[in-house]
Write a protein that holds these residues in place. Structure first.
Motif, PDB file in Angstrom:
ATOM      1  N   TYR A  33       9.419   0.804   9.515  1.00 29.89           N
ATOM      2  CA  TYR A  33       9.824   0.562   8.137  1.00 29.89           C
ATOM      3  C   TYR A  33       8.576   0.413   7.257  1.00 29.89           C
ATOM      4  CZ  TYR A  33      12.193  -2.046   4.321  1.00 29.89           C
ATOM      5  OH  TYR A  33      12.671  -2.485   3.117  1.00 29.89           O
ATOM      6  N   LEU A  34       8.509   1.228   6.207  1.00 26.89           N
ATOM      7  CA  LEU A  34       7.372   1.172   5.281  1.00 26.89           C
ATOM      8  C   LEU A  34       7.887   0.837   3.890  1.00 26.89           C
ATOM      9  CD1 LEU A  34       4.310   1.799   4.779  1.00 26.89           C
ATOM     10  CD2 LEU A  34       5.020   4.160   4.271  1.00 26.89           C
ATOM     11  N   ARG A  35       7.320  -0.203   3.307  1.00 23.00           N
ATOM     12  CA  ARG A  35       7.656  -0.549   1.919  1.00 23.00           C
ATOM     13  C   ARG A  35       6.516  -0.063   1.035  1.00 23.00           C
ATOM     14  NH1 ARG A  35      11.579  -4.859   1.343  1.00 23.00           N
ATOM     15  NH2 ARG A  35      10.672  -5.257  -0.683  1.00 23.00           N
ATOM     16  N   VAL A  36       6.868   0.731   0.048  1.00 23.08           N
ATOM     17  CA  VAL A  36       5.840   1.391  -0.759  1.00 23.08           C
ATOM     18  C   VAL A  36       5.910   0.887  -2.193  1.00 23.08           C
ATOM     19  CG1 VAL A  36       5.005   3.607  -1.599  1.00 23.08           C
ATOM     20  CG2 VAL A  36       6.007   3.453   0.685  1.00 23.08           C
ATOM     21  N   SER A  37       4.862   0.216  -2.623  1.00 19.94           N
ATOM     22  CA  SER A  37       4.797  -0.206  -4.024  1.00 19.94           C
ATOM     23  C   SER A  37       4.199   0.947  -4.828  1.00 19.94           C
ATOM     24  CB  SER A  37       3.914  -1.460  -4.140  1.00 19.94           C
ATOM     25  OG  SER A  37       3.694  -1.754  -5.492  1.00 19.94           O
ATOM     26  N   VAL A  38       4.973   1.522  -5.742  1.00 17.56           N
ATOM     27  CA  VAL A  38       4.482   2.693  -6.467  1.00 17.56           C
ATOM     28  C   VAL A  38       3.708   2.310  -7.728  1.00 17.56           C
ATOM     29  CG1 VAL A  38       6.250   4.260  -5.564  1.00 17.56           C
ATOM     30  CG2 VAL A  38       6.689   3.034  -7.706  1.00 17.56           C
ATOM     31  N   ARG A  85      11.235   2.090   1.676  1.00 21.61           N
ATOM     32  CA  ARG A  85      11.759   1.471   0.457  1.00 21.61           C
ATOM     33  C   ARG A  85      10.722   1.590  -0.647  1.00 21.61           C
ATOM     34  NH1 ARG A  85      15.516  -1.859  -1.334  1.00 21.61           N
ATOM     35  NH2 ARG A  85      16.419  -1.960   0.738  1.00 21.61           N
ATOM     36  N   LEU A  86      11.131   2.083  -1.814  1.00 18.13           N
ATOM     37  CA  LEU A  86      10.238   2.152  -2.972  1.00 18.13           C
ATOM     38  C   LEU A  86      10.401   0.873  -3.770  1.00 18.13           C
ATOM     39  CD1 LEU A  86      10.942   5.858  -4.012  1.00 18.13           C
ATOM     40  CD2 LEU A  86       9.209   4.964  -2.430  1.00 18.13           C
ATOM     41  N   THR A  87       9.262   0.274  -4.109  1.00 16.90           N
ATOM     42  CA  THR A  87       9.321  -0.993  -4.809  1.00 16.90           C
ATOM     43  C   THR A  87       8.131  -1.064  -5.762  1.00 16.90           C
ATOM     44  OG1 THR A  87       9.289  -3.397  -4.448  1.00 16.90           O
ATOM     45  CG2 THR A  87       8.288  -2.086  -2.731  1.00 16.90           C
ATOM     46  N   GLY A  88       7.809  -2.252  -6.245  1.00 15.66           N
ATOM     47  CA  GLY A  88       6.698  -2.370  -7.171  1.00 15.66           C
ATOM     48  C   GLY A  88       6.242  -3.820  -7.212  1.00 15.66           C
ATOM     49  N   ARG A 111      15.174   8.832   7.509  1.00 13.25           N
ATOM     50  CA  ARG A 111      16.605   8.590   7.666  1.00 13.25           C
ATOM     51  C   ARG A 111      17.151   7.773   6.501  1.00 13.25           C
ATOM     52  NH1 ARG A 111      18.741   4.053   9.881  1.00 13.25           N
ATOM     53  NH2 ARG A 111      16.682   3.295  10.375  1.00 13.25           N
ATOM     54  N   ASP A 112      16.293   6.931   5.937  1.00 16.61           N
ATOM     55  CA  ASP A 112      16.798   5.905   5.035  1.00 16.61           C
ATOM     56  C   ASP A 112      15.807   5.698   3.881  1.00 16.61           C
ATOM     57  OD1 ASP A 112      17.646   3.595   3.839  1.00 16.61           O
ATOM     58  OD2 ASP A 112      17.838   2.448   5.677  1.00 16.61           O
ATOM     59  N   LEU A 113      16.226   6.092   2.683  1.00 13.68           N
ATOM     60  CA  LEU A 113      15.361   5.935   1.511  1.00 13.68           C
ATOM     61  C   LEU A 113      16.066   5.004   0.525  1.00 13.68           C
ATOM     62  CD1 LEU A 113      12.799   6.785  -0.011  1.00 13.68           C
ATOM     63  CD2 LEU A 113      14.051   8.757  -0.871  1.00 13.68           C
ATOM     64  N   SER A 114      15.398   3.914   0.178  1.00 13.78           N
ATOM     65  CA  SER A 114      16.037   2.931  -0.696  1.00 13.78           C
ATOM     66  C   SER A 114      15.044   2.467  -1.756  1.00 13.78           C
ATOM     67  CB  SER A 114      16.529   1.741   0.132  1.00 13.78           C
ATOM     68  OG  SER A 114      15.417   1.160   0.792  1.00 13.78           O
ATOM     69  N   MET A 115      15.525   1.629  -2.657  1.00 14.80           N
ATOM     70  CA  MET A 115      14.672   1.180  -3.752  1.00 14.80           C
ATOM     71  C   MET A 115      14.981  -0.281  -4.087  1.00 14.80           C
ATOM     72  SD  MET A 115      14.402   2.854  -7.571  1.00 14.80           S
ATOM     73  CE  MET A 115      13.408   4.258  -7.148  1.00 14.80           C
ATOM     74  N   SER A 116      13.942  -1.033  -4.469  1.00 16.50           N
ATOM     75  CA  SER A 116      14.140  -2.372  -5.032  1.00 16.50           C
ATOM     76  C   SER A 116      13.813  -2.285  -6.509  1.00 16.50           C
ATOM     77  CB  SER A 116      13.196  -3.395  -4.390  1.00 16.50           C
ATOM     78  OG  SER A 116      13.584  -3.662  -3.079  1.00 16.50           O
ATOM     79  N   THR A 117      14.701  -2.786  -7.341  1.00 19.89           N
ATOM     80  CA  THR A 117      14.503  -2.643  -8.784  1.00 19.89           C
ATOM     81  C   THR A 117      15.074  -3.848  -9.521  1.00 19.89           C
ATOM     82  OG1 THR A 117      15.150  -1.324 -10.727  1.00 19.89           O
ATOM     83  CG2 THR A 117      16.633  -1.233  -8.856  1.00 19.89           C
ATOM     84  N   ASN A 118      14.534  -4.071 -10.724  1.00 22.07           N
ATOM     85  CA  ASN A 118      15.139  -5.123 -11.553  1.00 22.07           C
ATOM     86  C   ASN A 118      16.324  -4.551 -12.343  1.00 22.07           C
ATOM     87  OD1 ASN A 118      14.099  -3.762 -13.846  1.00 22.07           O
ATOM     88  ND2 ASN A 118      12.275  -5.068 -13.906  1.00 22.07           N
ATOM     89  N   HIS A 344      -0.220 -11.716  -5.801  1.00 21.84           N
ATOM     90  CA  HIS A 344       1.031 -11.714  -6.533  1.00 21.84           C
ATOM     91  C   HIS A 344       2.006 -10.783  -5.864  1.00 21.84           C
ATOM     92  CE1 HIS A 344      -0.605 -14.183  -9.627  1.00 21.84           C
ATOM     93  NE2 HIS A 344      -1.670 -13.420  -9.644  1.00 21.84           N
ATOM     94  N   MET A 345       3.269 -11.180  -5.883  1.00 21.89           N
ATOM     95  CA  MET A 345       4.289 -10.389  -5.233  1.00 21.89           C
ATOM     96  C   MET A 345       4.378  -9.001  -5.860  1.00 21.89           C
ATOM     97  SD  MET A 345       6.123 -11.165  -2.719  1.00 21.89           S
ATOM     98  CE  MET A 345       7.458 -12.228  -2.274  1.00 21.89           C
ATOM     99  N   SER A 346       4.059  -8.902  -7.157  1.00 24.25           N
ATOM    100  CA  SER A 346       4.203  -7.615  -7.840  1.00 24.25           C
ATOM    101  C   SER A 346       3.270  -6.556  -7.263  1.00 24.25           C
ATOM    102  CB  SER A 346       3.941  -7.775  -9.331  1.00 24.25           C
ATOM    103  OG  SER A 346       2.693  -8.377  -9.515  1.00 24.25           O
ATOM    104  N   SER A 347       2.147  -6.990  -6.671  1.00 23.03           N
ATOM    105  CA  SER A 347       1.273  -5.975  -6.082  1.00 23.03           C
ATOM    106  C   SER A 347       1.636  -5.728  -4.627  1.00 23.03           C
ATOM    107  CB  SER A 347      -0.195  -6.391  -6.198  1.00 23.03           C
ATOM    108  OG  SER A 347      -0.403  -7.576  -5.474  1.00 23.03           O
ATOM    109  N   LEU A 348       2.444  -6.611  -4.055  1.00 27.43           N
ATOM    110  CA  LEU A 348       2.802  -6.472  -2.639  1.00 27.43           C
ATOM    111  C   LEU A 348       4.158  -5.818  -2.454  1.00 27.43           C
ATOM    112  CD1 LEU A 348       1.692 -10.009  -1.432  1.00 27.43           C
ATOM    113  CD2 LEU A 348       0.551  -7.846  -0.965  1.00 27.43           C
ATOM    114  N   GLY A 349       4.939  -5.787  -3.516  1.00 27.67           N
ATOM    115  CA  GLY A 349       6.225  -5.093  -3.423  1.00 27.67           C
ATOM    116  C   GLY A 349       7.362  -5.935  -2.862  1.00 27.67           C
ATOM    117  N   GLY A 350       7.157  -7.234  -2.711  1.00 31.89           N
ATOM    118  CA  GLY A 350       8.236  -8.116  -2.258  1.00 31.89           C
ATOM    119  C   GLY A 350       8.469  -8.001  -0.762  1.00 31.89           C
TER     120      GLY A 350
END
Ligand code: SAM
Ligand code: SF4
Length: 350
Positions: A33-38, A85-88, A111-118, A344-350
């Motif tokens: 599982y890779l979480r990617v902060s764009v 997961r794409l996040t920020g 297999r699984d592409l998702s996103m975290s968003t406000n 800060h969480m914003s640079s780590l992507g949560g």
């Protein structure tokens, strides 16, 4: 001949190849599982995530381009990672995100592409994102009261967020998970209302303890509320037992419960407990291409440097394998406040 050789090595050849190309850390955890902060930018300023002032933004030229990101994600996919997961920051503020999603969807082994968003910008894009390949979304929603929502996010607007949630559901993203960071004296009076809202929408809900990152510190917000207390409140509200959900303790940080006979799964994320480290299957990539091996530790490896030095695919994969070999056993949120407070969480992507 080949078959006999494989037999002697104990595994058929193709299986052995797959096993060798997997990412396995020193504690025998397979990384899938890779979480990617764009981006580290955001249209909100949630106070537990970013300081009100003095935020040092990454220079945009330091960000990985979408082409670079796609290449790194492809390499991870070839190494057995099948969930991204794409996040920020907020992923929807980065221009070109939709085309990027399309590029990722074309990668065969993802297999699984998702996103975290406000979800502030989601209403207008949910359908296109779903069509491009975002199968599910996690949406931050800390309050259902406009003035409390604004206070927590510093400038956020509840209305478009609620519209974004409806749009994600209408677009067929499933599941839609709502993330509520519960803070005593701020929004804890909405634990019950948030549950009712999630039930009404048919969305999953996760209650999150504030994590000791950035200004939040161990209890930098002064609003820390432990998960046990949240669950106790929910139990009273629902008038039903919380039964651990089937498969409710996966590799992720949340523990899931079924509330009585109800349809909605409720999760709690408790960062200060170490229970999830044993099964950790994830790493994080920051917008400038640093691979963060653990949310609660400083160690990171620059993949951007490798890319921009012109390493070929095999060399890049070796860089990734070497990084994974440094993944620590567990976070040190409980023991080292000083270091986590710098990030800060914003640079780590949560
Ligand atoms: N902007 C997107 C969003 O808000 O969902 C994605 C990025 S945000 C950093 C990812 C998640 O981290 C959100 O659910 C947010 O609530 C959570 N988060 C940020 N700072 C946190 C903290 N100090 N403690 C707990 N959760 C935090
Ligand atoms: Fe932005 Fe998400 Fe951080 Fe809030 S939690 S400031 S929405 S990145």
């Amino acid at each position: 001949m080949k078959a006999r050789l494989s037999f002697r090595l104990g595994r058929p050849e193709p299986l052995r190849k797959i096993a060798m190309s997997r990412l396995i850390d020193p504690f025998q955890r397979t990384i899938r599982y890779l979480r990617v902060s764009v981006t580290d930018r955001c249209n909100y300023r949630c106070f537990y995530c970013m300081p009100s002032q003095g935020m040092v933004w990454e220079e945009r030229s330091h960000f990985l381009s979408f082409e670079e990101l796609t290449r790194i994600i492809r390499l991870f996919a070839e190494l057995g990672v099948d969930k991204v997961r794409l996040t920020g920051g907020e992923p929807l503020v980065r221009r070109g995100i939709l085309d990027f999603v399309r590029q990722l969807s074309a990668l065969p082994s993802l297999r699984d592409l998702s996103m975290s968003t406000n979800a502030h910008l989601l209403a207008g894009q949910a359908e296109a994102l779903r069509a491009a390949g975002v199968q599910r979304v996690n949406i931050s929603l800390d309050s259902l009261k406009p003035e409390v929502f604004r206070r927590i996010t510093r400038n956020g607007d509840l209305e478009p967020v609620l519209a974004g949630i409806d749009a994600a559901l209408a677009a067929g993203m499933a599941p839609v998970k709502l993330n509520m960071v519960v803070m005593r004296g701020l929004n804890d009076d909405e634990i019950e209302a948030m549950f009712d809202y999630a039930v009404a929408k048919g969305a999953d809900l996760r209650y999150i303890e504030t994590m000791p990152v950035g200004e939040a510190g161990i209890d930098g917000t002064g609003h820390f509320m432990p998960a046990v207390e949240i669950l106790e409140r929910l139990k009273r509200h629902a008038g039903a037992e919380l039964v651990p959900a089937k498969g409710g303790k996966g590799a992720g940080p949340a523990r899931y419960y079924q509330v009585g006979e109800g349809p909605v799964r409720v999760g709690v994320i408790s960062a200060l407990s170490r229970h999830f480290c044993d099964d950790c299957n994830r790493v994080r990539l920051t917008a400038k291409g640093e691979l963060v091996l653990c949310l609660g530790q400083e160690d990171r490896v620059s993949l951007r440097d490798g890319l921009r030095r012109g390493l070929n695919d095999e060399e890049m994969k070796q860089l990734i394998r070497d990084a994974i070999a440094r993944k620590p056993r567990s976070h040190d949120f409980n023991t080292d406040e000083r270091r986590v407070a710098l990030r800060h969480m914003s640079s780590l992507g949560g």
